[in-house]
Design an enzyme around this catalytic site. Structure first.
Site, PDB file in Angstrom:
ATOM      1  N   LYS A 239       0.843  -1.209   0.000  1.00  0.00           N
ATOM      2  CA  LYS A 239       0.000   0.000   0.000  1.00  0.00           C
ATOM      3  C   LYS A 239       0.870   1.248   0.000  1.00  0.00           C
ATOM      4  O   LYS A 239       0.672   2.171  -0.791  1.00  0.00           O
ATOM      5  CB  LYS A 239      -0.940   0.025   1.225  1.00  0.00           C
ATOM      6  CG  LYS A 239      -1.886  -1.145   1.308  1.00  0.00           C
ATOM      7  CD  LYS A 239      -2.775  -1.070   2.533  1.00  0.00           C
ATOM      8  CE  LYS A 239      -2.033  -1.139   3.863  1.00  0.00           C
ATOM      9  NZ  LYS A 239      -1.366  -2.435   4.134  1.00  0.00           N
TER      10      LYS A 239
ATOM     11  N   ARG B 194      -9.846   1.207   8.175  1.00  0.00           N
ATOM     12  CA  ARG B 194      -9.353  -0.110   8.546  1.00  0.00           C
ATOM     13  C   ARG B 194     -10.407  -0.955   9.234  1.00  0.00           C
ATOM     14  O   ARG B 194     -10.145  -2.089   9.582  1.00  0.00           O
ATOM     15  CB  ARG B 194      -8.199   0.095   9.510  1.00  0.00           C
ATOM     16  CG  ARG B 194      -6.949  -0.618   9.091  1.00  0.00           C
ATOM     17  CD  ARG B 194      -5.948  -0.276  10.136  1.00  0.00           C
ATOM     18  NE  ARG B 194      -4.761  -1.021  10.024  1.00  0.00           N
ATOM     19  CZ  ARG B 194      -3.698  -0.610   9.338  1.00  0.00           C
ATOM     20  NH1 ARG B 194      -3.739   0.506   8.640  1.00  0.00           N
ATOM     21  NH2 ARG B 194      -2.613  -1.327   9.352  1.00  0.00           N
TER      22      ARG B 194
ATOM     23  N   ARG C   2      11.552  -5.798   4.799  1.00  0.00           N
ATOM     24  CA  ARG C   2      11.358  -4.339   4.686  1.00  0.00           C
ATOM     25  C   ARG C   2      12.315  -3.577   5.597  1.00  0.00           C
ATOM     26  O   ARG C   2      12.558  -3.939   6.741  1.00  0.00           O
ATOM     27  CB  ARG C   2       9.929  -3.970   5.059  1.00  0.00           C
ATOM     28  CG  ARG C   2       9.771  -2.445   5.194  1.00  0.00           C
ATOM     29  CD  ARG C   2       8.359  -2.003   5.294  1.00  0.00           C
ATOM     30  NE  ARG C   2       7.596  -2.718   6.285  1.00  0.00           N
ATOM     31  CZ  ARG C   2       6.268  -2.724   6.309  1.00  0.00           C
ATOM     32  NH1 ARG C   2       5.590  -2.061   5.415  1.00  0.00           N
ATOM     33  NH2 ARG C   2       5.637  -3.391   7.243  1.00  0.00           N
TER      34      ARG C   2
ATOM     35  N   ARG D 230      11.088  -1.693  11.202  1.00  0.00           N
ATOM     36  CA  ARG D 230       9.964  -1.288  12.056  1.00  0.00           C
ATOM     37  C   ARG D 230       9.777  -2.261  13.215  1.00  0.00           C
ATOM     38  O   ARG D 230       9.854  -3.474  13.037  1.00  0.00           O
ATOM     39  CB  ARG D 230       8.681  -1.256  11.220  1.00  0.00           C
ATOM     40  CG  ARG D 230       8.342   0.141  10.740  1.00  0.00           C
ATOM     41  CD  ARG D 230       7.239   0.156   9.720  1.00  0.00           C
ATOM     42  NE  ARG D 230       6.002  -0.505  10.127  1.00  0.00           N
ATOM     43  CZ  ARG D 230       4.905  -0.556   9.373  1.00  0.00           C
ATOM     44  NH1 ARG D 230       4.895   0.026   8.183  1.00  0.00           N
ATOM     45  NH2 ARG D 230       3.815  -1.170   9.792  1.00  0.00           N
TER      46      ARG D 230
ATOM     47  N   ARG E 129      -1.088  -8.674  13.468  1.00  0.00           N
ATOM     48  CA  ARG E 129      -1.575  -7.711  12.458  1.00  0.00           C
ATOM     49  C   ARG E 129      -2.384  -8.420  11.378  1.00  0.00           C
ATOM     50  O   ARG E 129      -3.403  -7.918  10.922  1.00  0.00           O
ATOM     51  CB  ARG E 129      -0.389  -6.954  11.829  1.00  0.00           C
ATOM     52  CG  ARG E 129       0.161  -5.857  12.746  1.00  0.00           C
ATOM     53  CD  ARG E 129       1.555  -5.425  12.360  1.00  0.00           C
ATOM     54  NE  ARG E 129       1.656  -4.891  11.018  1.00  0.00           N
ATOM     55  CZ  ARG E 129       2.796  -4.817  10.329  1.00  0.00           C
ATOM     56  NH1 ARG E 129       3.924  -5.246  10.868  1.00  0.00           N
ATOM     57  NH2 ARG E 129       2.807  -4.310   9.126  1.00  0.00           N
TER      58      ARG E 129
END
Ligand code: AP5
Ligand code: MG
Ligand code: ZN
Length: 216
Positions: A13, A88, A127, A160, A171
């Site tokens: 996203k 969300r 990431r 992160r 998540r």
């Protein structure tokens, strides 16, 4: 152009929102980035969001909806926006409808990017993010410079805190339970555009642009 980007954690996203924001010259609004910035500055909102983000739960709607309402009233949103990570859950989607009704502007499309669980895990675990400008890298697909400094701003590149395996699992669970119903919500309004997020990032971008311009 007024767009919402929907999809599971790690699907791309943010990656697509940055590109779409450049292409259409409208602001990229990521609630996740806003919370992380607020947390870095230790503001009240940042400190209230901290525990939720750390364990992969949704930040309560009374905090999140107000934040987005204020942001969308900013004059830079007059020509449009790319919303990333909001709404969300269905309550946030309904709140967004109310906000846009008040502003007298419609949503052009809700873009749903999806990919299988193995790909999501690979993308999230690889990431890396720049502390300074939020630029996103991936150790295999778009590797950061060897000196560990962001090529855009020289900032420190980090992983992160919520990208740890245990938090990622939570998540994904929260996504299934709370966010997936938002896909049907927008399908019901006839503005949902679904794209295969497993393709190369440039290809995903071109498909999204074709879809929202009605060429696909
Ligand atoms: P948020 O920051 O929104 O995280 P998320 O939804 O879990 O999504 P991610 O940012 O992890 O993934 P992404 O889809 O942006 O993928 P990316 O482009 O980075 O939210 C974090 C937390 O904040 C939440 O858990 C919650 O606590 C809170 N929060 C935020 N919004 C909220 C809200 N509205 N309500 C309540 N709480 C909220 O890509 C991932 C990796 O893959 C990158 O390394 C990238 O380089 C790579 N990649 C991307 N696309 C491709 C491709 N096509 N091919 C190969 N690699 C790719
Ligand atoms: Mg993101
Ligand atoms: Zn940077």
């Amino acid at each position: 152009m007024r767009l919402v980007l929907l999809g599971p954690p790690g699907v791309g996203k943010g990656t697509q929102a940055v590109r779409l924001s450049k292409r259409f010259d409208v602001p990229h609004i990521s609630t996740g980035d806003m919370f992380r910035e607020a947390l870095a500055k230790k503001t009240k909102i940042g400190l209230s969001a901290k525990e939720y983000i750390a364990c992969g739960k949704l930040v309560p709607n009374e905090i999140t909806i107000g934040l987005v309402r204020d942001r969308l009233q900013n004059p830079d949103c007059a020509k449009g926006f790319i919303l990333d990570g909001f709404p969300r859950d269905v309550a946030q989607a309904e709140a967004l409808d109310e906000i846009l009704k008040t502003l007298g502007v419609p949503l052009d499309a809700a873009v749903y990017i999806d990919a299988g669980p193995d790909i999501l895990v690979k993308r999230i675990s690889g990431r890396r993010v720049c502390e300074g400008c939020g630029a996103t890298y991936h150790i295999s697909f778009s590797p950061p410079p060897e000196d560990g400094k962001c090529q855009r701003c020289g900032g420190r590149i980090y992983q992160r805190g919520d990208d740890r395996e245990e938090t990622v699992r939570e998540r994904l669970k929260v996504y299934k339970a709370s966010t997936e119903p938002v896909v049907d919500y927008y399908k019901g309004f006839g503005i949902l555009k679904a794209v295969d997020g497993e393709k190369d990032a440039n290809e995903v971008l071109e498909i999204i642009i074709s879809m929202i311009q009605g060429r696909q």
